[in-house]
Design an enzyme around this catalytic site. Sequence first.
Site, PDB file in Angstrom:
ATOM      1  N   HIS A  21      64.466   8.464  18.804  1.00  0.00           N
ATOM      2  CA  HIS A  21      63.248   7.666  19.005  1.00  0.00           C
ATOM      3  C   HIS A  21      63.549   6.398  19.798  1.00  0.00           C
ATOM      4  O   HIS A  21      62.632   5.759  20.306  1.00  0.00           O
ATOM      5  CB  HIS A  21      62.660   7.311  17.640  1.00  0.00           C
ATOM      6  N   SER A  80      55.457   6.082  20.875  1.00  0.00           N
ATOM      7  CA  SER A  80      55.370   6.075  19.418  1.00  0.00           C
ATOM      8  C   SER A  80      53.902   5.904  19.016  1.00  0.00           C
ATOM      9  O   SER A  80      53.078   6.742  19.372  1.00  0.00           O
ATOM     10  CB  SER A  80      56.277   4.988  18.838  1.00  0.00           C
TER      11      SER A  80
END
Length: 651
Positions: free
Chosen positions: A624, A512
């Site tokens: 994610h 990320s």
Amino acid sequence: MSRVSVDDIFKIKTVSSPAVVPGTGRVTYLVTRTDEDKDTYYSYLHNYDGRGNLQLTYKNETISNVTHSHDGTMTLFTAPDDDKKTQVFIMRHAGGEREQLTHEENGVFGAQFAHDDQSVFYHVSNDKNPDDKKEKEDKDKKPEATVITRMKYKSDGGPGPYGLLNEKFTAVKSIAIKPDEAETVLSGEENFTLYDVFADGLIYATDKSDNPDFNFAQQLYMRVNGEDKLIRDDAGFMKAEMSPDGRYILMTVMTRQFKNATHPHIEIYDVRSGESIDVTTKLDKPVGGLVAQDTQQNAAGNTAEWISDSEYVFLVSEFGSVNLYKGDVEGNIRPLLRSEHNIFGMTADAEAAYLTISTHVSPSELYKFDFGTEELTQLTEHNHNYVADTELVKPETIEFRSFDDTTVHGWFMKPAGFEAGKNYPMVTNIHGGPHALYANTFFHEMQLLASKGYAVLFINPRGSHSYSQEFVDAVRGDYGNGDYKDIMAAVDHITEKYDWIDTDNLGVTGGSYGGFMTNWIVGHTNRFKAAVTQRSISNWISFRGVSDIGYYFTDWQILAGLDNLDKLWHHSPLKYAANVETPLLILHGEEDIRCPIEQAEQLFIELKSRGKETEFVRFPESSHELSRSGKPSLKMQRLNHITRWFEQYLT
């Protein structure tokens, strides 16, 4: 004693979500395990009664939202029904089978007992146009175009294809425990959140706004005898709970003063005077835990809890730990339990707090902190065998001065089986967020790297939580500058301290924001011999329009929009692809909506077209959250690819 391996995920259990059973001296908690055959996670309800631990449920399912009736005779939880829709179930402590209380078509979430224990309040998601949905369901299964009218139209891990969200609004319903028709309590074209139920009413919030796409605050109300009173309308709320005597509301508040870099803080609202006092901003540390980790599954967060009419306990993230504090309605606070640990679950009564705690060498267990003696006692040993049979590395804490004399904090792990006189490669691991933190907590990925013979460096560069508000805000508008220099200063610090680190064999990885930083690093230095970027950001210009949070995240974090392309491009690692000489492995989930896979695709194609050493690994059915709650089989593949790449390039 065995070394840490990839398949340890099937040995490690998560002890989480403690909940006191009122008036009994008992506490329940969840134990979550990873199932290899079914490629999923199961959680089971357990009970501690002062004498020992007892498993209460055995069905292979995911239980959540565990709470108990005020009289201590019933337990409520949510779990999938036979149609795999999450519903409310009741267990009576006198015995008998669980009872399914709700049968909502779209499932439920966020349930709690009414103050008199005669009914249950819960949340449902209602379609804006239910008749349209029914018509579509009655038609043949043919594809239909989706009409989008709002910017908040998708979400990472969302239920629809590509994370698309049907326009729905959260309503609050109640149902009598004796089977009855459910009653809608709060509903409309807005999202309601019920925070607490007390003797005379409710505490709830709504996100009603004339401009919902740019609304990031709630209006918090207290409803007493059918009349609503607005308490606050300029913040988000993580907690709002009435004191036992009905005099004060304990609130965990997050304003937008520093956008999403703002510290959450505790406020006490006096119901009689209508005034609030800010209790914890003076600490200059965030309330709650915002810890990056990869093994603590199904953990229900709880920032604060009343323990009497005037006193409460709460959690604070500070210097890489999550600690327990005590406060009162006058605004006095003091630490109760500080150590090198991560308290990621908390419940309390008048006598004690029950805490689920993780350390670098303990995945998680349940503990009791006695308020009278202020002693901490371990109550469970669910991970005892794993810890006893596995060679775990306890990292050393490091602090150093960065380029501008800012103190930066982190950890350093020697390789498992370290032998003096030998040289070892080192991997630097960078957390996401950027407003998360590495902590004194168990991290399987770090232990795995150490077991493979790597020294491991992981720090909290500026932008990380658990330090000052100035420190966490310092990264905004400055991505790739001070934060990058902090990380490189950490590498300098530790390689100067230990001459056995092979500086010709350094690796770097992160996910990320950590993936962004990995991309940035390889575009600005050739110091690392191998790199692995995960669910990363490479191009802020396209990110703005494709991420579920992009249209406001770039404004908040890069401090630029499409009217300032130069700034967006300046902070984009893709701009510096021509400089990359480090072999780069790119890992990305195909269903990642937070950092969409097009970010990886752009980077891979640009590097490949320039003849750079790179590979691109795409993970199906992965959002994610791949590294945290993704399919276990894919989590293992991810770790195998990371270690494969480093083994290939770091000698």
